[in-house]
Structures are given as C-alpha cells and as structure tokens.
Design an enzyme around this catalytic site. Structure first.
Site, short mmCIF file in Angstrom:
data_model
loop_
_atom_site.label_atom_id
_atom_site.label_comp_id
_atom_site.label_asym_id
_atom_site.label_seq_id
_atom_site.Cartn_x
_atom_site.Cartn_y
_atom_site.Cartn_z
N ASN A 1 -44.37 13.59 14.85
CA ASN A 1 -44.80 14.41 15.98
C ASN A 1 -45.19 15.83 15.59
O ASN A 1 -45.84 16.52 16.38
CB ASN A 1 -43.69 14.46 17.04
CG ASN A 1 -42.33 14.76 16.45
OD1 ASN A 1 -41.86 14.05 15.56
ND2 ASN A 1 -41.70 15.80 16.92
N GLN B 1 -45.34 8.66 19.15
CA GLN B 1 -46.60 9.38 18.92
C GLN B 1 -47.73 8.44 18.52
O GLN B 1 -48.89 8.86 18.47
CB GLN B 1 -46.42 10.45 17.82
CG GLN B 1 -45.51 11.59 18.21
CD GLN B 1 -46.16 12.56 19.21
OE1 GLN B 1 -47.38 12.60 19.38
NE2 GLN B 1 -45.33 13.35 19.88
N CYS C 1 -39.33 20.47 21.76
CA CYS C 1 -38.01 21.07 21.92
C CYS C 1 -37.90 22.36 21.14
O CYS C 1 -37.07 23.20 21.42
CB CYS C 1 -36.91 20.12 21.49
SG CYS C 1 -37.46 18.58 20.83
N1 PLP Z 1 -39.95 10.54 19.57
C1 PLP Z 1 -41.02 11.26 19.25
C2 PLP Z 1 -41.68 11.03 17.93
C3 PLP Z 1 -41.52 12.22 20.13
O1 PLP Z 1 -42.58 12.94 19.79
C4 PLP Z 1 -40.86 12.41 21.36
C5 PLP Z 1 -41.31 13.46 22.30
O2 PLP Z 1 -41.69 14.55 21.90
C6 PLP Z 1 -39.75 11.60 21.65
C7 PLP Z 1 -39.31 10.69 20.74
C8 PLP Z 1 -39.02 11.76 22.97
O3 PLP Z 1 -39.76 11.14 23.99
P1 PLP Z 1 -39.51 11.54 25.52
O4 PLP Z 1 -40.09 12.89 25.71
O5 PLP Z 1 -40.24 10.49 26.29
O6 PLP Z 1 -38.04 11.47 25.74
#
Ligand code: PLP
Length: 404
Positions: A154, A182, A327
């Site tokens: 990501n 992603q 985040c």
């Molecule tokens: N995994 C990856 C690679 C992500 O980019 C994200 C979100 O940024 C998530 C998990 C979490 O997903 P969600 O926002 O639907 O909880």
C-alpha cells in the site's frame, strides 16, 4: 486561494463509483429488510446478498460459498490470522511467517500474537520491496501454521510473487493468506491460479463503499469465527449483513474488472509521467519495484529534506497526497515499507531514518484523475520541494559545506 483540488491519494481510499451508488440506493430505502428475515422484504435483501456474492466470486475466480462478507480489509486480515490459529489442526505449532512490510492490520496483529505466546518471523523485503521466495523457504519450520504475505504493498506499490510464495508454503503443508486489499480491482487476481487459502479484499479501494470487504476462504477450509452472534455468513461472521454495502462492493468490483485493461493503460501512464518528472528533482528517489508495481502508485523519498511538511505544503496548493499508509499519512514518520526499501543492508527490523533527512511521498491515482491533474502536480510539486528546501537549514548548511 487554492486554484484546484487534485486528489492523488487513491491508495488511501477512492470516490464511490456512480454505478455502485445507483445500485446501492434502493437497498437503503426500498429493500431495507434484514437478510435473515423470512418475509418477502427480507428475502429481497437475501437475494441481493447472494447475487453480490456470485459477482464477487466471479471477479476473483472463486466459488460463491468461498466468499464471506466482513466490515473491510482490517477485519478480513484479523479473521484470517486469528481464525487460522483457532483451527483444530493449528495444534501442530505456534509459528507464523509474515513480512516487515505488511499493512498494520496484519503486522500489528502479529505483534500482538507474539505477546500471546506465538512466534513470528518477519521476512525483510529487498530495496525494491520484494520478498524473496528463497527466504520464505528457509523460514518455514515444522511448527509453522500460517504464512501471510500481502499481494501488493500500500505504500510503495510493489507486487509480490504470490503464486511462487504460496507454492513454497504448500510444499511444507502450511496455509497461505494474502492481503490483496490494494490488488483486487487494480490487477488481475485469480485465487485458483494463485493457489492461496485465504485472501482479503476491501471495497473502498476499488471505488466501492467504505466499511465493507470480504475474506475468500478456499473450499474445504472451515475458518472458526472471531465474531460470534446470530450465525450469519454460515456461522463464519455474525452480525446483520450490510446489504447496501455488499451490493455496492459487487457493483464496483464488477466495473473495476470490466474496465481494468483500459484503466491500467491510462493510470500507469499518469504514474510514469509523474515518476519521470519527480526523478528530475535533486535528491528524489523512487521507492518500490520499478517494474512490478501497482498501476496507480508513484512513491518517492526526498533525500536531504528534513522538513517533513511536504504533505501540508502540497495540501496548501490543493494536492491531496500521503506520506504512506492512511493511518500514518498525517505523521512525519517514514513507514515500514519505505524503511525497508531504503535499508540496503536488509534483514533487520527497520529503523526509522528521518533523522538522516528523508521524507516519503506517495501519490496514488485512479481512473477519476485527468491529464490536467497530472499537469498540475508536475507544475506544483517541484516548487513545493524547492520552497521546503529553502527553509531547510540542515540541507542548506550541507549544500554550502559541499561547495566549500
Ligand atoms: N490492507 C491493506 C494493504 C490496506 O491498504 C488497507 C487499507 O489501507 C487495509 C488492509 C485495511 O483495509 P480497511 O481500510 O478496509 O480496513
């Protein structure tokens, strides 16, 4: 006065597609029934849920009964990890393998599991953000019960060789989960071809609504629930189903898959144009794999820049970008993936490098972006960097020092 707003943070989240919105709309007001109710209004919701399940399964070459709806990527990742550890045959051991560059939904869950007596091996990535299959081979032990490695990163956009990694895990009879949050909707994902046992996806990354996702669980595996209640989703995930959300997710994914080829050509051209421009800026470096990367992610570090206000400065000229995962986008810290990419020695848990003067930037695009957006970034970004450098005392001192 801001001239224009350019949204270049599509890896954080995307705008809901018109098609998804229109398909969702009736399920808020007309077909509002609880999908578990036996009356006709409830059964309308139930049939929308099941036809959405089929559409989502088709998009990733799964069977409908291998798709379980969740509240998003984070829950899917958590369920895959905890669920696997709760499976009866997990008694063979307490060892998990993942990577340093996972999203926090996997990484921090693993960190927590360590405090609960599990042992976790975090595979390092190379400077392009790749996990070497050979490393996985060496890390698997007789007591390994799960490998969890993301399909596409990501922050830096690197795509992992999931099929190869999964094959290695299976040779040692170890279950394989991939966080494909992603990847799904952006690059082809075929669960049968990949061979994975579990795969997480999230609607808001491919222009579906927020707060809804799915976990693919390969047929033959019964994953114990972590959310227990009314027994929805075949006892896998309790809680009244988010019918409008699921309908929107299916519509958005269907559209993303249908237009993938055309979108990829457009978006990767934007990405490459930005990369070409940014690399002309003094001290700019591309992070992630130059070839195997997501079509929409351009990610950089700027060396010799200690002023981490880049996101705020871009925002002042209307460019919405990020320094890493959502985040941490407001934070000044470089994130794990970027750290790994900068850590040429590799193999160690990444240290944060900010003190050495590096700032990370992620620009992420999708089909909503236009040529004008890209031109605007190309015009403004070098100016923003130059302004930051002009205020950056350590950089100026270093520059003058080099000239003396
Ligand atoms: N995994 C990856 C690679 C992500 O980019 C994200 C979100 O940024 C998530 C998990 C979490 O997903 P969600 O926002 O639907 O909880």
């Amino acid at each position: 006065m801001i001239e224009k707003i350019v949204y270049a943070d599509n890896a954080a989240t995307t705008a809901l597609s018109d098609v998804a919105f229109e398909e969702m709309r009736p399920y808020f007001q007309n077909f509002y029934g609880n999908a578990s109710s036996v009356h006709s209004i409830g059964q309308d919701s139930k049939s929308a849920l099941e036809s959405s399940r089929k559409r989502i399964a088709n998009a990733i070459n799964a069977l409908p009964n291998e798709i379980f709806f969740t509240s998003g990527g984070t829950e899917s990742d958590n369920w895959a990890l905890y669920g696997r550890l709760l499976m009866k045959n997990s008694r063979k051991g307490k060892h998990i393998i993942t990577s340093y560059i996972e999203h926090s939904a996997v990484y921090r869950t693993c960190k927590f599991l360590e405090t609960e007596g599990y042992e976790v091996t975090y595979l390092p990535a190379d400077q392009y953000g790749r996990i070497a299959p050979e490393q996985l081979k060496q890390a698997i032990r007789d007591d390994t019960v799960l490998v969890s490695i993301m399909m596409a990163n990501n922050e830096i956009g690197t795509i992992q060789p999931i099929k190869e990694l999964c094959k290695i895990a299976h040779e040692r009879k170890v279950m394989f989960h991939t966080d494909a949050v992603q990847a799904v909707g952006h690059i082809p994902v075929d669960v049968r071809d990949l061979g994975v046992d579990m795969l997480s996806l999230s609607a808001h990354k491919f222009r579906g609504p927020k707060g809804v996702g799915a976990l693919y669980v390969r047929i033959g595996n019964i994953l114990p629930p972590i959310i227990i209640g009314g027994g929805q989703e075949k006892n896998g995930r309790s809680g009244t189903e988010n019918v409008p959300g699921v309908v929107g997710m299916a519509a958005a994914l269907n559209e993303a898959v249908k237009n993938m080829q055309e979108n990829t050509i457009k978006i990767s051209a934007f990405r490459d144009k930005i990369i070409e421009t940014v690399l002309q800026i003094d001290g700019a470096e591309l992070t992630g794999d130059p070839v195997n990367r997501l079509p929409g992610i351009a990610s950089f570090v700027f060396r010799g820049l200690t002023n981490a206000a880049i996101i705020a400065e871009l925002s002042k000229v209307g460019i919405c970008a990020s320094s890493g995962s959502a985040c941490s986008s407001g934070s000044t810290e470089l994130t794990r993936s970027v750290d790994q990419a900068l850590d040429k020695d590799n193999g160690q848990e990444p240290e944060h490098y900010l003190d050495e003067g590096k700032v990370a930037l992620r620009l992420s695009f999708n089909e909503c972006n236009t040529e004008e957006d890209i031109e605007y970034i190309i015009e403004k970004l070098p100016m923003v960097i130059a302004t930051l450098r002009s205020k950056d005392l350590p950089y100026i001192v270093k520059k003058i020092g080099n000239q003396i």
